[in-house]
Design a protein around this motif. Sequence first.
Motif, PDB file in Angstrom:
ATOM      1  N   ILE A 151       0.917  -1.125  -0.055  1.00 25.18           N
ATOM      2  CA  ILE A 151       0.192   0.000  -0.091  1.00 25.18           C
ATOM      3  C   ILE A 151       0.783   1.213  -0.221  1.00 25.18           C
ATOM      4  O   ILE A 151       0.694   2.291  -0.633  1.00 25.18           O
ATOM      5  CB  ILE A 151      -0.804  -0.113   1.297  1.00 25.18           C
ATOM      6  N   TYR A 152       1.981   1.203   0.708  1.00 27.95           N
ATOM      7  CA  TYR A 152       2.824   2.318   0.872  1.00 27.95           C
ATOM      8  C   TYR A 152       3.535   2.780  -0.566  1.00 27.95           C
ATOM      9  O   TYR A 152       3.416   3.823  -0.982  1.00 27.95           O
ATOM     10  CB  TYR A 152       3.694   2.171   1.998  1.00 27.95           C
ATOM     11  N   GLY A 175     -10.092   2.902  -0.802  1.00 27.68           N
ATOM     12  CA  GLY A 175     -10.113   1.283  -1.414  1.00 27.68           C
ATOM     13  C   GLY A 175      -9.475   0.429  -0.343  1.00 27.68           C
ATOM     14  O   GLY A 175     -10.064   0.130   0.457  1.00 27.68           O
ATOM     15  N   LYS A 176      -8.122   0.477  -0.600  1.00 29.93           N
ATOM     16  CA  LYS A 176      -7.163  -0.407   0.373  1.00 29.93           C
ATOM     17  C   LYS A 176      -6.825   0.423   1.780  1.00 29.93           C
ATOM     18  O   LYS A 176      -6.448  -0.269   2.620  1.00 29.93           O
ATOM     19  CB  LYS A 176      -5.909  -0.765  -0.209  1.00 29.93           C
ATOM     20  N   ILE A 177      -7.140   1.488   1.989  1.00 33.29           N
ATOM     21  CA  ILE A 177      -6.795   2.343   3.014  1.00 33.29           C
ATOM     22  C   ILE A 177      -7.630   3.447   2.920  1.00 33.29           C
ATOM     23  O   ILE A 177      -8.193   4.157   2.375  1.00 33.29           O
ATOM     24  CB  ILE A 177      -5.147   2.757   2.872  1.00 33.29           C
ATOM     25  N   GLN A 212       0.224   6.308   6.643  1.00 36.32           N
ATOM     26  CA  GLN A 212      -0.732   7.104   6.703  1.00 36.32           C
ATOM     27  C   GLN A 212      -0.799   8.028   5.540  1.00 36.32           C
ATOM     28  O   GLN A 212       0.449   8.763   5.074  1.00 36.32           O
ATOM     29  CB  GLN A 212      -0.327   7.839   8.009  1.00 36.32           C
ATOM     30  N   ILE A 213      -1.822   8.322   4.991  1.00 33.66           N
ATOM     31  CA  ILE A 213      -2.045   9.210   3.602  1.00 33.66           C
ATOM     32  C   ILE A 213      -2.951  10.426   4.232  1.00 33.66           C
ATOM     33  O   ILE A 213      -3.992  10.386   4.767  1.00 33.66           O
ATOM     34  CB  ILE A 213      -2.790   8.368   2.656  1.00 33.66           C
ATOM     35  N   TYR A 214      -2.539  11.591   4.028  1.00 34.22           N
ATOM     36  CA  TYR A 214      -3.195  12.822   4.252  1.00 34.22           C
ATOM     37  C   TYR A 214      -3.588  13.574   2.715  1.00 34.22           C
ATOM     38  O   TYR A 214      -2.704  13.468   1.839  1.00 34.22           O
ATOM     39  CB  TYR A 214      -2.222  13.742   4.706  1.00 34.22           C
TER      40      TYR A 214
END
Length: 367
Positions: A126-127, A155-157, A193-195
């Motif tokens: 994912i990263y 979706g995945k996260i 962690q996605i912003y």
Amino acid sequence: MSSELLDALTVLEKEKGISKEIIIDAIEAALISAYKRNFNQAQNVRVDLNRVSGTIRVFARKDVVDEVYDPRLEISIDDSRKINPNYISGDVVEIEVTPKDFGRIAAQTAKQVVTQRVREAERGVIYNEFIDREEDIMTGIVQRIDHKFIYVSLGKIEAILPVNEQMPNESYKPHDRIKVFITKVEKTTKGPQIYVSRTHPGLLKRLFEIEVPEIYDGTVELMSVAREAGDRSKISVRTDDPDVDPVGSCVGPKGQRVQAIVNELKGEKIDIVQWSNDPVEFVANALSPSKVIEVLVNEEDKATTVIVPDYQLSLAIGKRGQNARLAAKLTNWKIDIKSETDAAELGLLSNEQDEFVSEAPSSEQDE
């Protein structure tokens, strides 16, 4: 342990993209710890997981020495040569020490390792997927909302949309579909962690790339963006193709292209202006929708004085100075706006000008 484990690892490799060899290496390392912990052994050991049958064997590793001080770690030359007559001092001898009931411990350990590695690998996948999508746009679904963040499923996260990145003219509800701009992807102990943002100028740029084929294929270049999210934005565009109108391309037939973006941004007004490397022309264009009589340029301070008709002064400045502020951001030039009357009193008007009115192609929505 059996070949079923290897079959499961093969499936994981195909479905999750996790290397089978990496998991096997991790299982072998974990089994070494399990062996020492469960059988109170301190010697050096190696665990071998057979890649075909799935059987597991444990080998004690001992250094061949002239005189033995620690029989758990060392073996004499005489004893080593009973195993193989070719051993000499300094070699390492491996002796199988697999316990009879090691299979149960091995199965439990393997399960734990596989579960942990699958989780780590999924986080890594994912990263790697999202780090390549920084500064890109994605469509997400609002999952939940609290006083600090909106959590958006990609979706995945789940991504985080902070309060200061939310549009002031928007309200969000669970299950809403929204387009977001990925501003940052971080590795944390709990996974990536996605912003994301709805206010970033990059969102506007990516929306134009999606809606305008000429920008996507490079015929038209989007040069700069100035945005006050939820209220008004300006973009500048150019092209090297004399047969293409860059502003018209962005507006689209009957304004369909720009209107689609306005709708996505919940009514945010968008001015599209022609870019120019001539600051006089560019600054005049950027102050659209107001007309400009003259632009005086101070190259050293990268500043301009713009003279507009008296009746256009409030339009040039805009509500709360917004039009002038956005034009300055768009052009990266300081802009001081003077009315024609004030300019005349200050002696700023040139003698030869009658009215240098900026009539460059532009698209704007009224204040």
